[in-house]
Design a protein around this motif. Sequence first.
Motif, PDB file in Angstrom:
ATOM      1  N   ARG A  32      33.983  42.435  30.763  1.00 46.50           N
ATOM      2  CA  ARG A  32      34.682  41.732  29.691  1.00 46.50           C
ATOM      3  C   ARG A  32      36.192  42.000  29.715  1.00 46.50           C
ATOM      4  O   ARG A  32      36.674  42.915  30.380  1.00 46.50           O
ATOM      5  CB  ARG A  32      34.101  42.131  28.335  1.00 46.50           C
ATOM      6  N   ALA A  33      36.918  41.199  28.962  1.00 45.64           N
ATOM      7  CA  ALA A  33      38.385  41.239  28.926  1.00 45.64           C
ATOM      8  C   ALA A  33      38.971  42.634  28.701  1.00 45.64           C
ATOM      9  O   ALA A  33      39.946  42.993  29.367  1.00 45.64           O
ATOM     10  CB  ALA A  33      38.908  40.257  27.875  1.00 45.64           C
ATOM     11  N   PRO A  34      38.424  43.466  27.786  1.00 49.14           N
ATOM     12  CA  PRO A  34      39.041  44.787  27.586  1.00 49.14           C
ATOM     13  C   PRO A  34      39.107  45.646  28.850  1.00 49.14           C
ATOM     14  O   PRO A  34      40.055  46.412  29.027  1.00 49.14           O
ATOM     15  CB  PRO A  34      38.142  45.440  26.523  1.00 49.14           C
ATOM     16  N   VAL A  35      38.132  45.495  29.739  1.00 48.16           N
ATOM     17  CA  VAL A  35      38.158  46.252  31.004  1.00 48.16           C
ATOM     18  C   VAL A  35      39.381  45.845  31.806  1.00 48.16           C
ATOM     19  O   VAL A  35      40.113  46.693  32.320  1.00 48.16           O
ATOM     20  CB  VAL A  35      36.865  46.022  31.816  1.00 48.16           C
ATOM     21  N   TRP A  36      39.620  44.564  31.899  1.00 49.73           N
ATOM     22  CA  TRP A  36      40.732  44.060  32.704  1.00 49.73           C
ATOM     23  C   TRP A  36      42.067  44.338  32.034  1.00 49.73           C
ATOM     24  O   TRP A  36      43.045  44.649  32.720  1.00 49.73           O
ATOM     25  CB  TRP A  36      40.545  42.579  33.010  1.00 49.73           C
ATOM     26  N   HIS A  37      42.122  44.242  30.716  1.00 46.34           N
ATOM     27  CA  HIS A  37      43.387  44.502  30.016  1.00 46.34           C
ATOM     28  C   HIS A  37      43.783  45.966  30.104  1.00 46.34           C
ATOM     29  O   HIS A  37      44.972  46.283  30.179  1.00 46.34           O
ATOM     30  CB  HIS A  37      43.285  44.059  28.559  1.00 46.34           C
ATOM     31  N   SER A  38      42.807  46.864  30.109  1.00 47.05           N
ATOM     32  CA  SER A  38      43.130  48.292  30.213  1.00 47.05           C
ATOM     33  C   SER A  38      43.315  48.728  31.670  1.00 47.05           C
ATOM     34  O   SER A  38      43.753  49.847  31.916  1.00 47.05           O
ATOM     35  CB  SER A  38      42.067  49.143  29.521  1.00 47.05           C
ATOM     36  N   ASN A  39      43.000  47.839  32.597  1.00 54.80           N
ATOM     37  CA  ASN A  39      43.116  48.150  34.034  1.00 54.80           C
ATOM     38  C   ASN A  39      43.744  46.976  34.778  1.00 54.80           C
ATOM     39  O   ASN A  39      43.099  46.353  35.625  1.00 54.80           O
ATOM     40  CB  ASN A  39      41.735  48.453  34.617  1.00 54.80           C
ATOM     41  N   PRO A  40      44.993  46.676  34.473  1.00 55.60           N
ATOM     42  CA  PRO A  40      45.606  45.484  35.087  1.00 55.60           C
ATOM     43  C   PRO A  40      45.681  45.542  36.608  1.00 55.60           C
ATOM     44  O   PRO A  40      45.610  44.503  37.262  1.00 55.60           O
ATOM     45  CB  PRO A  40      46.997  45.419  34.449  1.00 55.60           C
ATOM     46  N   GLN A  41      45.790  46.739  37.177  1.00 54.00           N
ATOM     47  CA  GLN A  41      45.837  46.830  38.641  1.00 54.00           C
ATOM     48  C   GLN A  41      44.496  46.425  39.247  1.00 54.00           C
ATOM     49  O   GLN A  41      44.445  45.757  40.275  1.00 54.00           O
ATOM     50  CB  GLN A  41      46.240  48.232  39.107  1.00 54.00           C
ATOM     51  N   CYS A  42      43.403  46.817  38.601  1.00 50.62           N
ATOM     52  CA  CYS A  42      42.075  46.407  39.081  1.00 50.62           C
ATOM     53  C   CYS A  42      41.923  44.892  38.994  1.00 50.62           C
ATOM     54  O   CYS A  42      41.364  44.268  39.896  1.00 50.62           O
ATOM     55  CB  CYS A  42      40.970  47.105  38.290  1.00 50.62           C
ATOM     56  N   ALA A  43      42.420  44.306  37.907  1.00 52.46           N
ATOM     57  CA  ALA A  43      42.355  42.847  37.763  1.00 52.46           C
ATOM     58  C   ALA A  43      43.160  42.175  38.876  1.00 52.46           C
ATOM     59  O   ALA A  43      42.700  41.209  39.496  1.00 52.46           O
ATOM     60  CB  ALA A  43      42.864  42.415  36.390  1.00 52.46           C
ATOM     61  N   PRO A  54      28.153  28.765  44.875  1.00 53.96           N
ATOM     62  CA  PRO A  54      28.251  27.951  43.649  1.00 53.96           C
ATOM     63  C   PRO A  54      27.762  28.717  42.415  1.00 53.96           C
ATOM     64  O   PRO A  54      28.264  28.494  41.322  1.00 53.96           O
ATOM     65  CB  PRO A  54      27.352  26.748  43.933  1.00 53.96           C
ATOM     66  N   ASN A  55      26.818  29.616  42.608  1.00 52.41           N
ATOM     67  CA  ASN A  55      26.299  30.400  41.484  1.00 52.41           C
ATOM     68  C   ASN A  55      27.343  31.366  40.930  1.00 52.41           C
ATOM     69  O   ASN A  55      27.230  31.814  39.795  1.00 52.41           O
ATOM     70  CB  ASN A  55      25.062  31.197  41.912  1.00 52.41           C
ATOM     71  N   ILE A  56      28.329  31.718  41.743  1.00 57.47           N
ATOM     72  CA  ILE A  56      29.320  32.712  41.340  1.00 57.47           C
ATOM     73  C   ILE A  56      30.627  32.067  40.887  1.00 57.47           C
ATOM     74  O   ILE A  56      31.411  32.680  40.176  1.00 57.47           O
ATOM     75  CB  ILE A  56      29.563  33.698  42.495  1.00 57.47           C
ATOM     76  N   ARG A  57      30.844  30.815  41.232  1.00 60.17           N
ATOM     77  CA  ARG A  57      32.108  30.152  40.873  1.00 60.17           C
ATOM     78  C   ARG A  57      32.384  30.192  39.374  1.00 60.17           C
ATOM     79  O   ARG A  57      33.520  30.397  38.960  1.00 60.17           O
ATOM     80  CB  ARG A  57      32.110  28.709  41.384  1.00 60.17           C
ATOM     81  N   GLU A  58      31.354  30.013  38.569  1.00 61.37           N
ATOM     82  CA  GLU A  58      31.531  30.062  37.116  1.00 61.37           C
ATOM     83  C   GLU A  58      31.973  31.466  36.678  1.00 61.37           C
ATOM     84  O   GLU A  58      32.826  31.608  35.802  1.00 61.37           O
ATOM     85  CB  GLU A  58      30.235  29.668  36.400  1.00 61.37           C
ATOM     86  N   ASN A  59      31.415  32.495  37.314  1.00 57.03           N
ATOM     87  CA  ASN A  59      31.832  33.861  37.005  1.00 57.03           C
ATOM     88  C   ASN A  59      33.293  34.098  37.402  1.00 57.03           C
ATOM     89  O   ASN A  59      34.018  34.806  36.704  1.00 57.03           O
ATOM     90  CB  ASN A  59      30.948  34.878  37.715  1.00 57.03           C
ATOM     91  N   VAL A  60      33.717  33.509  38.509  1.00 56.95           N
ATOM     92  CA  VAL A  60      35.110  33.632  38.947  1.00 56.95           C
ATOM     93  C   VAL A  60      36.022  32.993  37.907  1.00 56.95           C
ATOM     94  O   VAL A  60      37.026  33.592  37.492  1.00 56.95           O
ATOM     95  CB  VAL A  60      35.323  33.000  40.342  1.00 56.95           C
ATOM     96  N   GLN A  61      35.677  31.796  37.457  1.00 55.68           N
ATOM     97  CA  GLN A  61      36.487  31.112  36.445  1.00 55.68           C
ATOM     98  C   GLN A  61      36.545  31.919  35.152  1.00 55.68           C
ATOM     99  O   GLN A  61      37.611  32.071  34.547  1.00 55.68           O
ATOM    100  CB  GLN A  61      35.943  29.707  36.187  1.00 55.68           C
ATOM    101  N   SER A  62      35.417  32.459  34.746  1.00 56.81           N
ATOM    102  CA  SER A  62      35.379  33.271  33.521  1.00 56.81           C
ATOM    103  C   SER A  62      36.224  34.532  33.675  1.00 56.81           C
ATOM    104  O   SER A  62      36.913  34.934  32.738  1.00 56.81           O
ATOM    105  CB  SER A  62      33.941  33.654  33.172  1.00 56.81           C
ATOM    106  N   PHE A  63      36.159  35.149  34.858  1.00 56.68           N
ATOM    107  CA  PHE A  63      36.984  36.335  35.105  1.00 56.68           C
ATOM    108  C   PHE A  63      38.457  36.004  34.925  1.00 56.68           C
ATOM    109  O   PHE A  63      39.192  36.736  34.259  1.00 56.68           O
ATOM    110  CB  PHE A  63      36.736  36.899  36.507  1.00 56.68           C
ATOM    111  N   LEU A 115      39.839  33.693  33.181  1.00 60.94           N
ATOM    112  CA  LEU A 115      40.110  33.505  31.761  1.00 60.94           C
ATOM    113  C   LEU A 115      40.156  34.846  31.025  1.00 60.94           C
ATOM    114  O   LEU A 115      41.055  35.103  30.221  1.00 60.94           O
ATOM    115  CB  LEU A 115      39.061  32.598  31.118  1.00 60.94           C
ATOM    116  N   GLU A 116      39.175  35.709  31.284  1.00 60.98           N
ATOM    117  CA  GLU A 116      39.103  37.018  30.628  1.00 60.98           C
ATOM    118  C   GLU A 116      40.311  37.883  31.012  1.00 60.98           C
ATOM    119  O   GLU A 116      40.923  38.521  30.153  1.00 60.98           O
ATOM    120  CB  GLU A 116      37.825  37.761  31.022  1.00 60.98           C
ATOM    121  N   ALA A 117      40.636  37.917  32.302  1.00 60.26           N
ATOM    122  CA  ALA A 117      41.705  38.778  32.779  1.00 60.26           C
ATOM    123  C   ALA A 117      43.070  38.311  32.276  1.00 60.26           C
ATOM    124  O   ALA A 117      43.963  39.131  32.037  1.00 60.26           O
ATOM    125  CB  ALA A 117      41.707  38.830  34.307  1.00 60.26           C
ATOM    126  N   ASP A 118      43.225  36.997  32.113  1.00 60.32           N
ATOM    127  CA  ASP A 118      44.518  36.453  31.702  1.00 60.32           C
ATOM    128  C   ASP A 118      44.647  36.290  30.187  1.00 60.32           C
ATOM    129  O   ASP A 118      45.727  36.017  29.686  1.00 60.32           O
ATOM    130  CB  ASP A 118      44.765  35.104  32.376  1.00 60.32           C
TER     131      ASP A 118
END
Length: 140
Positions: A95-106, A121-130, A132-135
């Motif tokens: 989730r977003a808090p992981v990426w916000h607290s670890n911007p280098q990992c994002a 194709p099964n993972i593309r939606e997860n990539v898009q969500s990432f 969004l969450e990271a940004d």
Amino acid sequence: MGKKTDRSKTIEQLEGIEWPDPPSEGTGLVKAVHNLRKRPINLLTAWEMSRLIGQDVGIPWLLPAALDILRETATDQPLGGFYDDDLLTAVLTRRAPVWHSNPQCAADLKEIISLLEDISPNIRENVQSFFLEADMGVTD
């Protein structure tokens, strides 16, 4: 997560918290997570890391290790090499808090994604969500 972790240590050692034995009626996943916390990080397989990360266990130590594995194998993927979609999915779905607290990992994960030529194709939606969450909440 900025400092280097001694990956010969277990999550229990790094956390300084020893979990009690899992309940006897616990699921296979619960029992596996309890056991995997007792194994040195450098002995965990990508699949085992994906199980722990998917349960949000040991994130400060496992996320950098998982990103190292994903980075190392990303260059083999276009050559038909094995790429661990389970590990990628586990990492992408934090989730977003992981990426916000670890911007280098994002940033590292964004770079790894850019190296992948064929994302399932099964993972593309997860990539898009990432992305969004990271940004989310990031301002220029």
